[in-house]
Write a protein that holds these residues in place. Structure first.
Motif, short mmCIF file in Angstrom:
data_model
loop_
_atom_site.label_atom_id
_atom_site.label_comp_id
_atom_site.label_asym_id
_atom_site.label_seq_id
_atom_site.Cartn_x
_atom_site.Cartn_y
_atom_site.Cartn_z
N LEU A 126 2.60 -5.82 -3.04
CA LEU A 126 3.31 -6.57 -2.01
C LEU A 126 4.51 -7.36 -2.53
O LEU A 126 5.59 -7.31 -1.91
CB LEU A 126 2.33 -7.51 -1.30
CG LEU A 126 2.81 -8.18 -0.02
CD1 LEU A 126 3.37 -7.18 0.97
CD2 LEU A 126 1.65 -8.94 0.63
N LEU A 130 8.40 -6.95 -0.96
CA LEU A 130 9.17 -8.05 -0.39
C LEU A 130 10.52 -8.20 -1.10
O LEU A 130 11.54 -8.44 -0.46
CB LEU A 130 8.38 -9.36 -0.47
CG LEU A 130 7.08 -9.43 0.35
CD1 LEU A 130 6.42 -10.77 0.15
CD2 LEU A 130 7.35 -9.18 1.81
N ASP A 131 10.51 -8.06 -2.41
CA ASP A 131 11.77 -8.14 -3.16
C ASP A 131 12.73 -7.05 -2.73
O ASP A 131 13.92 -7.31 -2.48
CB ASP A 131 11.49 -8.01 -4.66
CG ASP A 131 11.14 -9.34 -5.31
OD1 ASP A 131 11.55 -10.38 -4.75
OD2 ASP A 131 10.46 -9.34 -6.34
N ALA A 135 13.59 -9.89 1.54
CA ALA A 135 13.03 -10.88 2.47
C ALA A 135 12.02 -11.78 1.79
O ALA A 135 11.14 -12.35 2.42
CB ALA A 135 12.38 -10.16 3.65
N TRP A 136 12.12 -11.91 0.47
CA TRP A 136 11.13 -12.72 -0.24
C TRP A 136 11.30 -14.21 0.03
O TRP A 136 10.34 -14.93 0.26
CB TRP A 136 11.24 -12.43 -1.74
CG TRP A 136 10.34 -13.28 -2.57
CD1 TRP A 136 10.66 -14.41 -3.24
CD2 TRP A 136 8.94 -13.09 -2.78
NE1 TRP A 136 9.56 -14.94 -3.88
CE2 TRP A 136 8.48 -14.14 -3.60
CE3 TRP A 136 8.02 -12.14 -2.35
CZ2 TRP A 136 7.16 -14.26 -4.01
CZ3 TRP A 136 6.70 -12.25 -2.76
CH2 TRP A 136 6.28 -13.30 -3.58
N THR A 139 9.39 -16.39 2.74
CA THR A 139 8.15 -15.78 3.22
C THR A 139 6.98 -16.28 2.39
O THR A 139 7.16 -16.82 1.30
CB THR A 139 8.21 -14.24 3.15
OG1 THR A 139 8.42 -13.84 1.80
CG2 THR A 139 9.33 -13.70 4.02
N ILE A 141 2.78 -15.33 1.32
CA ILE A 141 1.65 -14.40 1.35
C ILE A 141 0.35 -15.19 1.48
O ILE A 141 0.08 -16.09 0.68
CB ILE A 141 1.61 -13.54 0.07
CG1 ILE A 141 2.88 -12.69 -0.05
CG2 ILE A 141 0.37 -12.64 0.08
CD1 ILE A 141 2.99 -11.94 -1.36
N VAL A 150 1.59 -11.62 5.58
CA VAL A 150 2.91 -12.12 5.19
C VAL A 150 3.45 -12.94 6.36
O VAL A 150 3.63 -12.43 7.46
CB VAL A 150 3.88 -10.97 4.85
CG1 VAL A 150 5.26 -11.53 4.51
CG2 VAL A 150 3.34 -10.14 3.70
N THR A 152 6.47 -15.33 8.01
CA THR A 152 7.92 -15.52 7.94
C THR A 152 8.37 -16.82 8.62
O THR A 152 9.56 -17.09 8.69
CB THR A 152 8.67 -14.34 8.59
OG1 THR A 152 8.42 -14.34 10.01
CG2 THR A 152 8.23 -13.02 7.99
N ALA A 161 13.60 -12.01 9.33
CA ALA A 161 12.72 -11.63 8.23
C ALA A 161 11.53 -10.82 8.75
O ALA A 161 11.13 -9.81 8.13
CB ALA A 161 12.23 -12.88 7.49
N LEU A 165 10.75 -6.79 7.73
CA LEU A 165 9.55 -6.44 6.98
C LEU A 165 8.61 -5.50 7.71
O LEU A 165 7.73 -4.90 7.08
CB LEU A 165 8.79 -7.72 6.61
CG LEU A 165 9.44 -8.57 5.52
CD1 LEU A 165 8.71 -9.89 5.38
CD2 LEU A 165 9.43 -7.82 4.19
N LEU A 169 6.35 -2.93 5.41
CA LEU A 169 4.93 -3.29 5.34
C LEU A 169 4.05 -2.24 6.03
O LEU A 169 2.93 -1.98 5.60
CB LEU A 169 4.70 -4.66 5.95
CG LEU A 169 5.31 -5.84 5.19
CD1 LEU A 169 4.86 -7.17 5.81
CD2 LEU A 169 4.95 -5.81 3.71
#
Length: 277
Positions: A126, A130-131, A135-136, A139, A141, A150, A152, A161, A165, A169
């Motif tokens: 995961l 995301l990277d 959109a890391w 966000t 986890i 996840v 946002t 975001a 994702l 995802l």
């Protein structure tokens, strides 16, 4: 004593009438986040509305069963709800992870099957997903044991975001035999086969209930709404309650009764308890 609100549909009015006429054969089903507990930026800080447990403790002895049906682990919902050891909640059941886990107030223990292996694989991959999606930042986890989510809500642009994702995802979940459960600024990756509709239907049939009320607030509650609709088609009266919000409108469109968030749900539970005195 506050008057009970009148459901907008005939099916809802019939469901409420059946509950009031024979409460000892009724099941009260309730989502947790957004229904009994206000939505907050950090799910770990979510707690039941301060009046929720007293309202449940007043209502529960007057009906057959109360079930909290949640995507959270059952033990987490019990802790965040403050449900353990409460006089009056002896017949409370928490169906966690969409029914895959079960906590009963009588025993105070959680029963559950072995976890799906795909969850561990998704958890490992995961951060990289995301990277790559860009959109890391912002966000978050959430580890849920049998699932991973996840959030946002704390991103600079939560909706952007969220949309960015959904595809990555979904691809990740599919590769490992999981599904994506969308919610209010959250995407949860979890095993297939269980949802709140399956959990609620099985619980209603197991308990032999003759009426059911279900209250929820989010997309994950749509299967439970559909389950009540199916039960009603089989002749079992039901009442669908939406814990209203501006973020999700789909439930309000299908509900018999819309109340003002967790505070409105708590008020409804307390009024039902008063009416059944």
């Amino acid at each position: 004593m506050d008057p009970l609100p009148t459901p907008a549909t005939q099916a809802g009015r019939d469901g409420l009438a059946a509950l009031l006429a024979k409460p000892r054969t009724a099941v009260i089903g309730l989502d947790f986040d957004g229904t009994l507990a206000p939505i907050v930026a950090d799910p770990e800080q979510a707690r039941a509305h301060p009046d929720a447990v007293p309202a449940l403790a007043a209502l529960a002895p007057k009906v057959a069963h109360v079930a909290v049906v949640t995507g959270r682990p059952a033990g987490v919902a019990v802790r965040h709800g403050g449900f353990a050891g409460v006089p009056g909640l002896a017949h409370l059941t928490v169906l966690g992870h969409y029914g895959a886990e079960r906590w009963d107030a009588v025993t105070g223990t959680v029963s559950a099957p072995a976890p799906h292996p795909g969850v561990a694989a998704v958890r490992a991959e995961l951060p990289g997903v995301l990277d790559r999606a860009g959109a890391w930042q912002g966000t978050w986890i959430e580890e849920k044991g049998r699932a991973v989510a996840v959030h946002t809500r704390r991103a600079e642009d939560p909706e952007a975001a969220y949309e960015a994702l959904r595809g990555p995802l979904t691809d990740l979940a599919t590769r490992h035999g999981l599904i994506v459960e969308p919610g209010r600024m959250v995407l949860e990756l979890r095993p297939p086969g269980m949802d709140k509709g399956v959990a609620l239907s099985e619980y209603v049939r197991e308990t032999g209930a003759e009426a059911v009320l279900y209250a929820g607030d989010d997309l994950g509650d749509l299967p439970a709404f559909a389950a009540v609709g199916e039960l009603r088609s089989e002749g079992l009266p039901g009442l669908l309650v939406c814990s209203g919000s501006s973020e999700v409108t789909e439930l309000a469109e299908k509900a018999d009764l819309v109340v003002d968030g967790p505070e409105g749900v708590v008020r409804l539970l307390r009024t039902l308890a008063d009416q059944l005195d």
